[in-house]
Design an enzyme around this catalytic site. Structure first.
Site, mmCIF file in Angstrom:
data_model
loop_
_atom_site.group_PDB
_atom_site.id
_atom_site.type_symbol
_atom_site.label_atom_id
_atom_site.label_comp_id
_atom_site.label_asym_id
_atom_site.label_seq_id
_atom_site.Cartn_x
_atom_site.Cartn_y
_atom_site.Cartn_z
ATOM 1 N N GLY A 154 9.796 -4.057 -1.756
ATOM 2 C CA GLY A 154 8.485 -3.411 -1.655
ATOM 3 C C GLY A 154 8.675 -1.935 -1.921
ATOM 4 N N SER A 174 15.929 -5.818 -3.568
ATOM 5 C CA SER A 174 15.200 -4.634 -4.049
ATOM 6 C C SER A 174 15.227 -3.495 -3.014
ATOM 7 C CB SER A 174 13.778 -5.067 -4.430
ATOM 8 O OG SER A 174 13.138 -4.070 -5.167
ATOM 9 N N ALA A 175 14.107 -3.127 -2.409
ATOM 10 C CA ALA A 175 14.113 -2.050 -1.412
ATOM 11 C C ALA A 175 15.078 -2.369 -0.267
ATOM 12 C CB ALA A 175 12.705 -1.821 -0.861
ATOM 13 N N HIS A 184 16.655 -3.263 -9.914
ATOM 14 C CA HIS A 184 15.833 -3.501 -11.116
ATOM 15 C C HIS A 184 16.284 -2.572 -12.254
ATOM 16 C CE1 HIS A 184 12.834 -5.786 -8.733
ATOM 17 N NE2 HIS A 184 12.888 -4.825 -7.857
ATOM 18 N N GLU A 232 18.437 -7.134 -12.857
ATOM 19 C CA GLU A 232 17.816 -8.317 -12.262
ATOM 20 C C GLU A 232 18.655 -9.546 -12.578
ATOM 21 O OE1 GLU A 232 13.803 -8.171 -13.728
ATOM 22 O OE2 GLU A 232 13.208 -6.738 -12.175
#
Lengths: 235, 235
Positions: A90, A122-123, A159, A194
């Site tokens: 997020g 991700s985050a 990413h 990714e």
């Protein structure tokens, strides 16, 4: 002994949420069937309940119960008793802000050093680095610090995107931005594409997936590392 | 009366630095031949001297002398005596941090409200908004605040990029990121595409260039505005 899975993304193009990581997750969380979920990063602004529901449906398929940390009256106690943690992606600023607000950053770090199995996407991966200063996210809230868990000795750019050849857009490339980071800091940065992830076991940090990762060190040319590479041998 | 030119980018694809803005700059700075340059954003980490030299070469062509604010012993005094200001692009976090460090943010705001002609490109445009919280840059330094000049009643996202159709990349689009901003804030955001700029004269804020801009308001669908639109009539 540290025990983490640090993934660039939760979802591959054309795939479903966490699908490509299911086997690796079963191994990471083999000793528990109850995982605490940190939904603070709120991708797209969804609520903690919605986000937890989305993630829990995937974990059900590998027979694990996922509980949002926001559901506990005492999140710190929930963390200290946890046998497995998953921090979803997020907005990294929102995530880091909430972790500080709930005084969870330091306890989470300690728990990970004590062997708590940790999954980040991700985050949730970004915060495993020394700082969140190589995030791609917009600074939509002002956290009390950019310092993060520091459970790996470098920063992650999730990413990771190669420069798009032939583009007419004049905004900075990801590589340019990371080079700007190195005008201010010595911390190495790994651009994690990714489909790739790090498996951390103790001090070993091995790249997995079917793509290379791009390593940026201050005052060096960037270079690629292959899946199977142990970052412990580099930094 | 406010008098600004707020541009998405300094350089168009295939063009040279500030070239597409030269005529507009001659008008903006028609009353002075001496402009103070704020090089703090350090694009690609270049030094203040290098950056000032690069910009001054362009201004020479329109018979203006550009002096870096870092060359003055007393930057505040230089700002207060300035007849024209140009803030170049680079990293918005670095720029905002330096403006606060030198106690220049508030005096710059006041000077602009008092009619000081101001040119901003990219990061230098971003800071004209209410906050820097819709920047695309990496948080490579930790500024004391995200609040910026607030000389326009909305935020800018420079180098605005439309979602790339057919991409397999799962990172957030620019639109998704701006929507996440609106989970936290009510301030409108304008995605300013490369090749477009705002001309601010008093309360009038007119879009120029040959592309539309994309407007994001909280709890509304994003929409396009055409060149010639006066933002004063919208917000």
């Amino acid at each position: 002994m540290k025990n983490l899975l640090i993934a660039s993304t939760s979802t591959l193009y054309g795939g479903s949420y966490l699908d490509y990581l299911k086997d690796a997750l079963s191994v990471l969380f083999s000793e528990t069937d109850r995982i605490i979920f940190i939904p603070f990063a709120r991708p797209g602004g969804i609520s903690h309940d919605e986000y937890t529901l989305k993630a829990s449906e995937v974990f059900k398929k590998i027979n694990k119960k996922l509980i949002g940390i926001h559901e506990f009256e005492n999140p710190l106690e929930a963390l200290q008793q946890a046998k497995g943690i998953f921090t979803g992606g997020g907005n990294t600023f929102v995530l880091v802000n909430e972790l500080y607000k709930h005084s969870l950053m330091q306890p989470l770090r300690e728990a990970i050093f004590n062997g708590l199995p940790y999954l980040g996407t991700s985050a949730g991966s970004n915060i495993c680095g020394v700082s969140m200063q190589t995030t791609n996210d917009m600074p939509i809230v002002y956290p009390p610090s950019f310092k993060t868990l520091g459970v790996i000795p470098f920063n992650i750019n999730p990413h990771y995107l190669d420069p798009i050849s032939g583009t007419k857009h004049m905004g900075e490339t990801r590589e340019t931005r990371i080079k700007e980071f190195h005008t201010q800091h010595t911390v190495p940065v790994v651009g994690l594409r990714e489909g790739s992830w790090f498996r951390v076991q103790g001090d070993s940090i091995i790249l997995h997936g079917n793509v290379t990762a791009r390593v940026f060190e201050q005052e060096k040319d960037a270079y690629e590392i292959n899946p199977g590479t142990n970052l412990q041998t580099i930094f």
